[in-house]
Enzyme design. Structure first.
Site, PDB file in Angstrom:
ATOM      1  N   SER A 145      32.569  63.924 -62.224  1.00 26.91           N
ATOM      2  CA  SER A 145      33.969  64.085 -62.638  1.00 26.91           C
ATOM      3  C   SER A 145      34.873  63.590 -61.526  1.00 26.91           C
ATOM      4  CB  SER A 145      34.269  65.557 -62.898  1.00 26.91           C
ATOM      5  OG  SER A 145      35.660  65.766 -63.050  1.00 26.91           O
ATOM      6  N   TYR A 158      33.895  74.333 -59.814  1.00 30.62           N
ATOM      7  CA  TYR A 158      33.573  73.120 -60.585  1.00 30.62           C
ATOM      8  C   TYR A 158      33.694  71.884 -59.687  1.00 30.62           C
ATOM      9  CZ  TYR A 158      33.963  69.588 -64.306  1.00 30.62           C
ATOM     10  OH  TYR A 158      33.768  68.492 -65.114  1.00 30.62           O
TER      11      TYR A 158
HETATM   12  N1  NAP Z   1      35.885  66.861 -70.875  1.00 36.16           N
HETATM   13  C1  NAP Z   1      36.367  66.435 -69.704  1.00 36.16           C
HETATM   14  O1  NAP Z   1      37.603  66.296 -69.514  1.00 36.16           O
HETATM   15  C2  NAP Z   1      35.434  66.090 -68.594  1.00 36.16           C
HETATM   16  C3  NAP Z   1      35.979  65.436 -67.476  1.00 36.16           C
HETATM   17  C4  NAP Z   1      35.138  65.098 -66.435  1.00 36.16           C
HETATM   18  C5  NAP Z   1      33.797  65.399 -66.516  1.00 36.16           C
HETATM   19  N2  NAP Z   1      33.302  66.040 -67.593  1.00 36.16           N
HETATM   20  C6  NAP Z   1      31.870  66.359 -67.620  1.00 36.16           C
HETATM   21  O2  NAP Z   1      31.316  65.800 -68.783  1.00 36.16           O
HETATM   22  C7  NAP Z   1      30.160  66.547 -69.172  1.00 36.16           C
HETATM   23  C8  NAP Z   1      30.243  66.899 -70.639  1.00 36.16           C
HETATM   24  O3  NAP Z   1      31.371  67.730 -70.811  1.00 36.16           O
HETATM   25  P1  NAP Z   1      32.128  67.864 -72.199  1.00 36.16           P
HETATM   26  O4  NAP Z   1      33.566  67.871 -71.888  1.00 36.16           O
HETATM   27  O5  NAP Z   1      31.575  66.917 -73.185  1.00 36.16           O
HETATM   28  O6  NAP Z   1      31.746  69.370 -72.570  1.00 36.16           O
HETATM   29  P2  NAP Z   1      31.049  70.049 -73.828  1.00 36.16           P
HETATM   30  O7  NAP Z   1      31.544  69.471 -75.100  1.00 36.16           O
HETATM   31  O8  NAP Z   1      31.198  71.506 -73.591  1.00 36.16           O
HETATM   32  O9  NAP Z   1      29.515  69.623 -73.673  1.00 36.16           O
HETATM   33  C9  NAP Z   1      28.723  70.151 -72.670  1.00 36.16           C
HETATM   34  C10 NAP Z   1      27.281  69.807 -72.963  1.00 36.16           C
HETATM   35  O10 NAP Z   1      26.489  70.385 -71.923  1.00 36.16           O
HETATM   36  C11 NAP Z   1      25.410  71.068 -72.528  1.00 36.16           C
HETATM   37  N3  NAP Z   1      24.961  72.164 -71.674  1.00 36.16           N
HETATM   38  C12 NAP Z   1      25.700  73.135 -71.085  1.00 36.16           C
HETATM   39  N4  NAP Z   1      24.916  73.985 -70.436  1.00 36.16           N
HETATM   40  C13 NAP Z   1      23.652  73.544 -70.601  1.00 36.16           C
HETATM   41  C14 NAP Z   1      22.381  74.005 -70.186  1.00 36.16           C
HETATM   42  N5  NAP Z   1      22.243  75.127 -69.447  1.00 36.16           N
HETATM   43  N6  NAP Z   1      21.282  73.316 -70.545  1.00 36.16           N
HETATM   44  C15 NAP Z   1      21.400  72.181 -71.287  1.00 36.16           C
HETATM   45  N7  NAP Z   1      22.564  71.689 -71.707  1.00 36.16           N
HETATM   46  C16 NAP Z   1      23.673  72.372 -71.382  1.00 36.16           C
HETATM   47  C17 NAP Z   1      25.982  71.581 -73.842  1.00 36.16           C
HETATM   48  O11 NAP Z   1      24.953  71.838 -74.768  1.00 36.16           O
HETATM   49  P3  NAP Z   1      24.388  73.290 -75.190  1.00 36.16           P
HETATM   50  O12 NAP Z   1      25.515  74.265 -75.081  1.00 36.16           O
HETATM   51  O13 NAP Z   1      23.901  73.065 -76.573  1.00 36.16           O
HETATM   52  O14 NAP Z   1      23.289  73.553 -74.235  1.00 36.16           O
HETATM   53  C18 NAP Z   1      26.797  70.373 -74.273  1.00 36.16           C
HETATM   54  O15 NAP Z   1      25.965  69.445 -74.927  1.00 36.16           O
HETATM   55  C19 NAP Z   1      30.109  67.753 -68.230  1.00 36.16           C
HETATM   56  O16 NAP Z   1      29.214  67.484 -67.185  1.00 36.16           O
HETATM   57  C20 NAP Z   1      31.530  67.826 -67.702  1.00 36.16           C
HETATM   58  O17 NAP Z   1      31.593  68.449 -66.442  1.00 36.16           O
HETATM   59  C21 NAP Z   1      34.085  66.402 -68.647  1.00 36.16           C
END
Ligand code: NAP
Length: 263
Positions: A150, A163
């Site tokens: 991120s 985070y």
């Molecule tokens: N959205 C943003 O603005 C943003 C910005 C920068 C970086 N990111 C990064 O992008 C990535 C995805 O985020 P997102 O925004 O798409 O969030 P999201 O929709 O909440 O998706 C998170 C994913 O992580 C999986 N996950 C969480 N805990 C887990 C575990 N213990 N074991 C296996 N899988 C797990 C969830 O699946 P299950 O719950 O089914 O396990 C889900 O598929 C993250 O690393 C986040 O830090 C997001």
């Protein structure tokens, strides 16, 4: 200059997406499927993976998609999932680690249970996966490890007491990994998104600057892999602004945060 091998054609590449049940990972699954890749979708919620598997649009009839549930905080489950992946494929071309959790934490609500869980998922999780896949990647002598970090890892930001450090450490991890694996023919990518509209950011109670959709994020990730970038960061106007902030002297950096960031 490309630091990694550009991927000019995704057709029939085997792509393991960890964190595919929602948000950015789910959008990436659709993007890779549209490019003709074979997929293994992983996360904890098997029902979401199964639903995605059946709804996804494939490019051709000879592609296949499987779902393998795992919790990245369990070394045992990571090992079992890898065995399943290896029983389906004899090579993995791309390991895309997307899983992550975000809980806003400030100094006055600094809870160690929340902290441990975030470090275990966001930092130890990708380390567990990389450690598990390493012997087979080294043996095959090719492949890509792509880790979603991120822009919050660039420098300390409000509400990011835990985070931010997980993502800063992941960036550092990817840099060291690149150095070690490049001579072995294995490509390493760190992906640094800005704000992306997903279930994770739905909790934010402030207006997110330069917000993009998960589908746009997937296109950026795919384009970065096609170019062979080491760091895939987007949207550029926001990520370059944060890169600029981190090189400022601390008095100016903290003054800018205090003056302009109202969260
Ligand atoms: N959205 C943003 O603005 C943003 C910005 C920068 C970086 N990111 C990064 O992008 C990535 C995805 O985020 P997102 O925004 O798409 O969030 P999201 O929709 O909440 O998706 C998170 C994913 O992580 C999986 N996950 C969480 N805990 C887990 C575990 N213990 N074991 C296996 N899988 C797990 C969830 O699946 P299950 O719950 O089914 O396990 C889900 O598929 C993250 O690393 C986040 O830090 C997001």
């Amino acid at each position: 200059m490309s630091l990694n091998q550009p991927i000019t054609n995704f057709e029939q590449l085997n792509v393991w997406i960890i964190g595919a049940s929602s948000g950015i990972g789910k959008a990436c699954a659709s993007w890779f499927a549209g490019q003709g890749a074979n997929l293994i979708l992983s996360a904890r919620r098997l029902e979401n993976l199964e639903e995605l598997k059946h709804s996804i649009q494939l490019k051709s009839t000879n592609q296949h998609i499987h779902s393998v549930a795992l919790d990245v905080t369990s070394s045992e489950q990571v090992g079992q999932a890898l065995s399943q992946v290896q029983s389906i494929w004899n090579k993995v071309d791309i390991v895309l680690f997307v899983s992550g959790i975000y809980t806003p934490v400030r100094a006055d609500d600094f809870d160690m249970d929340v902290t441990s869980k975030m470090i275990d998922t966001n930092l130890m999780g990708p380390m567990r996966i990389v450690s598990a896949v390493m012997p087979s990647l080294l043996k095959q002598g090719f492949g890509h490890i792509a880790l979603v970090g991120s822009v919050a890892g660039y420098s300390g930001l409000p509400k990011s007491l835990v985070y931010g450090p997980t993502k800063a450490a992941l960036l550092n991890f990817a840099e060291s990994l690149y150095y070690d694996l490049k001579p072995k023919g294995i490509n390493v990518h760190i992906i640094c998104p800005g704000f992306v509209e997903t279930p994770a950011t739905a909790i934010n109670d402030f207006q997110m600057p330069a917000l993009i959709s998960a589908d746009q994020a997937a296109i950026e990730i795919g384009a970065g892999l096609q170019r062979g970038d080491f760091e895939i960061h987007f949207p550029k106007k926001f990520s370059y602004f944060l890169k600029f902030l981190r090189i400022l002297p601390y008095p100016i950096y903290f003054w800018l945060l205090k003056t302009f960031v109202k969260i």
